[in-house]
Scaffold this motif. Sequence first.
Motif, PDB file in Angstrom:
ATOM      1  N   UNK A   1       0.781  -1.233   0.000  1.00  0.00           N
ATOM      2  CA  UNK A   1       0.000   0.000   0.000  1.00  0.00           C
ATOM      3  C   UNK A   1       0.811   1.279   0.000  1.00  0.00           C
ATOM      4  N   UNK A   2       2.141   1.171  -0.053  1.00  0.00           N
ATOM      5  CA  UNK A   2       3.015   2.343   0.002  1.00  0.00           C
ATOM      6  C   UNK A   2       3.507   2.676  -1.400  1.00  0.00           C
ATOM      7  N   UNK A   3       3.309   3.907  -1.810  1.00  0.00           N
ATOM      8  CA  UNK A   3       3.824   4.355  -3.102  1.00  0.00           C
ATOM      9  C   UNK A   3       5.328   4.568  -3.000  1.00  0.00           C
ATOM     10  N   UNK A   4       6.088   3.808  -3.804  1.00  0.00           N
ATOM     11  CA  UNK A   4       7.539   3.884  -3.743  1.00  0.00           C
ATOM     12  C   UNK A   4       8.129   3.950  -5.151  1.00  0.00           C
TER      13      UNK A   4
ATOM     14  N   UNK B   1       9.005   6.919   6.328  1.00  0.00           N
ATOM     15  CA  UNK B   1       8.325   5.718   5.812  1.00  0.00           C
ATOM     16  C   UNK B   1       8.493   4.551   6.775  1.00  0.00           C
ATOM     17  N   UNK B   2       9.689   4.405   7.324  1.00  0.00           N
ATOM     18  CA  UNK B   2       9.956   3.324   8.270  1.00  0.00           C
ATOM     19  C   UNK B   2       9.119   3.489   9.538  1.00  0.00           C
ATOM     20  N   UNK B   3       8.899   4.737   9.956  1.00  0.00           N
ATOM     21  CA  UNK B   3       8.161   4.998  11.194  1.00  0.00           C
ATOM     22  C   UNK B   3       6.659   4.853  11.005  1.00  0.00           C
ATOM     23  N   UNK B   4       6.136   5.204   9.826  1.00  0.00           N
ATOM     24  CA  UNK B   4       4.690   5.276   9.607  1.00  0.00           C
ATOM     25  C   UNK B   4       4.088   3.980   9.061  1.00  0.00           C
ATOM     26  N   UNK B   5       4.932   3.038   8.645  1.00  0.00           N
ATOM     27  CA  UNK B   5       4.427   1.827   7.989  1.00  0.00           C
ATOM     28  C   UNK B   5       5.040   0.580   8.622  1.00  0.00           C
TER      29      UNK B   5
END
Length: 204
Positions: free
Chosen positions: A143-146, A164-168
């Motif tokens: 679900x993460x746009x990368x 990104x590491x903290x929120x996902x």
Amino acid sequence: MFTGIVQGTVELVSIEEKSEFRTHVLALPKPLLEGLALGASVAHNGCCLTVTAIDDERVSFDLMRETLRLTNLGDLVPGDRVNIERAARFGDEIGGHVMSGHIICMAELTDIEEAPNNKRLWFELPTEYARFLFEKGYIGIDGISLTIGDVQGRRFCVNLIPETLARTTLGERVPGDRVNIEIDPQTQAIVETVERVLASHRVG
């Protein structure tokens, strides 16, 4: 439609098992509950699911056999956390890239390269989907746009910043884990169109 900007991780509090069918109950925080109604679309690790019941902060979603087969949602147990994004509304900022919430396959996390302020994660796709991989192209992972950093055959990497590491959930992934993959719809359409044109010329 989704943007690939995860709004947070949410705990799976219970699972109701049926024959080739599951109901997941998640505990959503107040900001994600605002305006939520039955029938609304919410992405779980990038997979679009429909709200089937709301009981205070507990929200239910049904998963059919195909969803359980194609995605990592079937591997979850109570206590696990999933990446959550509410469906985008007209006028919302598209901070990632347009995503449909339709998972095409899963990829295996094969390697993690650590750096002081970021991580590089390497994944391996099933062979039939490698043709959609392009350096600097978009991809949806859980679900993460990368943005794809590098491509080596059916392997590719992405670089993750601390936010990104903290929120996902990607910061918790270890080699061997499977993640949900959504190919950028424009990339998929272009590749498949070119393949059809080339195939028609060969036949002609």
